[in-house]
Design a protein around this motif. Structure first.
Motif, mmCIF file in Angstrom:
data_model
loop_
_atom_site.group_PDB
_atom_site.id
_atom_site.type_symbol
_atom_site.label_atom_id
_atom_site.label_comp_id
_atom_site.label_asym_id
_atom_site.label_seq_id
_atom_site.Cartn_x
_atom_site.Cartn_y
_atom_site.Cartn_z
ATOM 1 N N UNK A 39 56.104 41.525 50.910
ATOM 2 C CA UNK A 39 56.526 42.234 49.691
ATOM 3 C C UNK A 39 56.652 41.284 48.507
ATOM 4 N N UNK A 40 57.156 40.097 48.753
ATOM 5 C CA UNK A 40 57.262 39.106 47.671
ATOM 6 C C UNK A 40 55.881 38.707 47.164
ATOM 7 N N UNK A 41 54.949 38.500 48.096
ATOM 8 C CA UNK A 41 53.589 38.133 47.695
ATOM 9 C C UNK A 41 52.935 39.254 46.897
ATOM 10 N N UNK A 42 53.088 40.488 47.363
ATOM 11 C CA UNK A 42 52.513 41.622 46.640
ATOM 12 C C UNK A 42 53.159 41.801 45.268
ATOM 13 N N UNK A 43 54.468 41.616 45.199
ATOM 14 C CA UNK A 43 55.149 41.733 43.903
ATOM 15 C C UNK A 43 54.585 40.718 42.915
ATOM 16 N N UNK A 44 54.348 39.497 43.379
ATOM 17 C CA UNK A 44 53.792 38.457 42.500
ATOM 18 C C UNK A 44 52.359 38.804 42.085
ATOM 19 N N UNK A 45 51.576 39.322 43.019
ATOM 20 C CA UNK A 45 50.193 39.703 42.694
ATOM 21 C C UNK A 45 50.181 40.796 41.634
ATOM 22 N N UNK A 46 50.976 41.834 41.842
ATOM 23 C CA UNK A 46 50.962 42.951 40.889
ATOM 24 C C UNK A 46 51.556 42.563 39.536
ATOM 25 N N UNK A 47 52.391 41.569 39.516
ATOM 26 C CA UNK A 47 52.984 41.091 38.262
ATOM 27 C C UNK A 47 51.956 40.321 37.422
ATOM 28 N N UNK A 48 50.797 40.031 38.003
ATOM 29 C CA UNK A 48 49.800 39.212 37.308
ATOM 30 C C UNK A 48 48.902 40.002 36.349
ATOM 31 N N UNK A 49 48.952 41.324 36.403
ATOM 32 C CA UNK A 49 48.100 42.151 35.535
ATOM 33 C C UNK A 49 48.908 43.326 34.989
ATOM 34 N N UNK A 50 48.384 43.923 33.939
ATOM 35 C CA UNK A 50 49.041 45.087 33.333
ATOM 36 C C UNK A 50 48.744 46.342 34.149
ATOM 37 N N UNK A 51 49.480 47.404 33.882
ATOM 38 C CA UNK A 51 49.247 48.683 34.554
ATOM 39 C C UNK A 51 47.818 49.159 34.319
ATOM 40 N N UNK A 52 47.342 49.047 33.090
ATOM 41 C CA UNK A 52 45.965 49.456 32.760
ATOM 42 C C UNK A 52 44.957 48.637 33.562
ATOM 43 N N UNK A 53 45.173 47.323 33.620
ATOM 44 C CA UNK A 53 44.249 46.465 34.370
ATOM 45 C C UNK A 53 44.233 46.827 35.853
ATOM 46 N N UNK A 54 45.410 47.115 36.421
ATOM 47 C CA UNK A 54 45.458 47.503 37.831
ATOM 48 C C UNK A 54 44.811 48.864 38.053
ATOM 49 N N UNK A 55 45.004 49.777 37.130
ATOM 50 C CA UNK A 55 44.375 51.095 37.251
ATOM 51 C C UNK A 55 42.858 50.944 37.246
ATOM 52 N N UNK A 56 42.342 50.151 36.325
ATOM 53 C CA UNK A 56 40.903 49.897 36.276
ATOM 54 C C UNK A 56 40.429 49.216 37.558
ATOM 55 N N UNK A 57 41.229 48.284 38.059
ATOM 56 C CA UNK A 57 40.918 47.581 39.312
ATOM 57 C C UNK A 57 40.832 48.559 40.479
ATOM 58 N N UNK A 58 41.814 49.459 40.615
ATOM 59 C CA UNK A 58 41.814 50.433 41.710
ATOM 60 C C UNK A 58 40.550 51.303 41.663
ATOM 61 N N UNK A 59 40.167 51.717 40.470
ATOM 62 C CA UNK A 59 38.979 52.561 40.316
ATOM 63 C C UNK A 59 37.714 51.770 40.655
ATOM 64 N N UNK A 60 37.610 50.569 40.097
ATOM 65 C CA UNK A 60 36.408 49.761 40.295
ATOM 66 C C UNK A 60 36.209 49.335 41.744
ATOM 67 N N UNK A 61 37.280 49.110 42.463
ATOM 68 C CA UNK A 61 37.183 48.618 43.845
ATOM 69 C C UNK A 61 37.378 49.721 44.884
ATOM 70 N N UNK A 62 37.625 50.937 44.439
ATOM 71 C CA UNK A 62 37.867 52.068 45.344
ATOM 72 C C UNK A 62 39.008 51.749 46.314
ATOM 73 N N UNK A 63 40.101 51.292 45.732
ATOM 74 C CA UNK A 63 41.304 50.984 46.508
ATOM 75 C C UNK A 63 42.370 52.001 46.135
#
Length: 163
Positions: free
Chosen positions: A54-78
């Motif tokens: 959970x700590x590792x995931x929290x740090x990973x998600x803290x590295x990008x904005x909500x918009x960037x993660x949304x685009x990432x989820x769409x682009x990678x089909x995650x």
């Protein structure tokens, strides 16, 4: 792994990589295959490992904005999505494009912006629910029909400031 995470812009995403295919794809895409086996372990078997993940995931998600993660989820089909708090949902581009925000006419109340139903039966359908009555709008009717007050008793309750 299925949890809300804060992003670099102070917003949140929900990460739904419960299925192995999404989890594997995520670990590859963020170049953290070291987390793959850790994330496959059964939750609760090793509390320290759970906390480390959970700590590792929290740090990973803290590295990008909500918009960037949304685009990432769409682009990678995650499996993941933006998470909204009440006010920012009203300004979301997808919500606006689907005509889901409506402003009912109000009298003697502050203006309201509300979310309509996402179910559309026609593309041009506009949702327009009626507002609930104001507090006390039906007091006299309730006192007369359910409590059995007559006109005189009701008038006395008003004079005494009870109603």
């Amino acid at each position: 792994r299925y949890q809300y995470y804060e992003t670099s812009d102070g917003n949140y995403v929900v990460f739904n990589a419960f299925e192995d295919k999404f989890w594997h794809r995520f670990c590859e895409a963020v170049d953290r295959m070291d987390l793959y086996e850790l994330g496959r372990a059964r939750l609760g078997d090793d509390p320290q490992a759970d906390e480390d993940l959970r700590s590792a995931l929290a740090a990973i998600f803290k590295s990008r904005s909500r918009r960037e993660w949304t685009d990432f989820f769409i682009a990678t089909d995650i499996a993941g999505a933006p998470a909204f708090e009440s006010d920012d949902l009203l300004d979301d581009e997808h919500v606006k494009a689907r005509n889901m925000v409506y402003e009912p006419p109000v009298v003697d109340r502050p203006p309201l912006r509300l979310i309509a139903t996402p179910i559309k039966t026609r593309p041009d359908h506009r949702f327009a629910a009626e507002l609930p009555p104001v507090v006390g709008a039906h007091t006299d009717e309730v006192l007369m029909t359910l409590a059995g007050c007559d006109e005189a008793e009701l008038a006395q309750l008003h004079r005494d400031g009870i109603v």
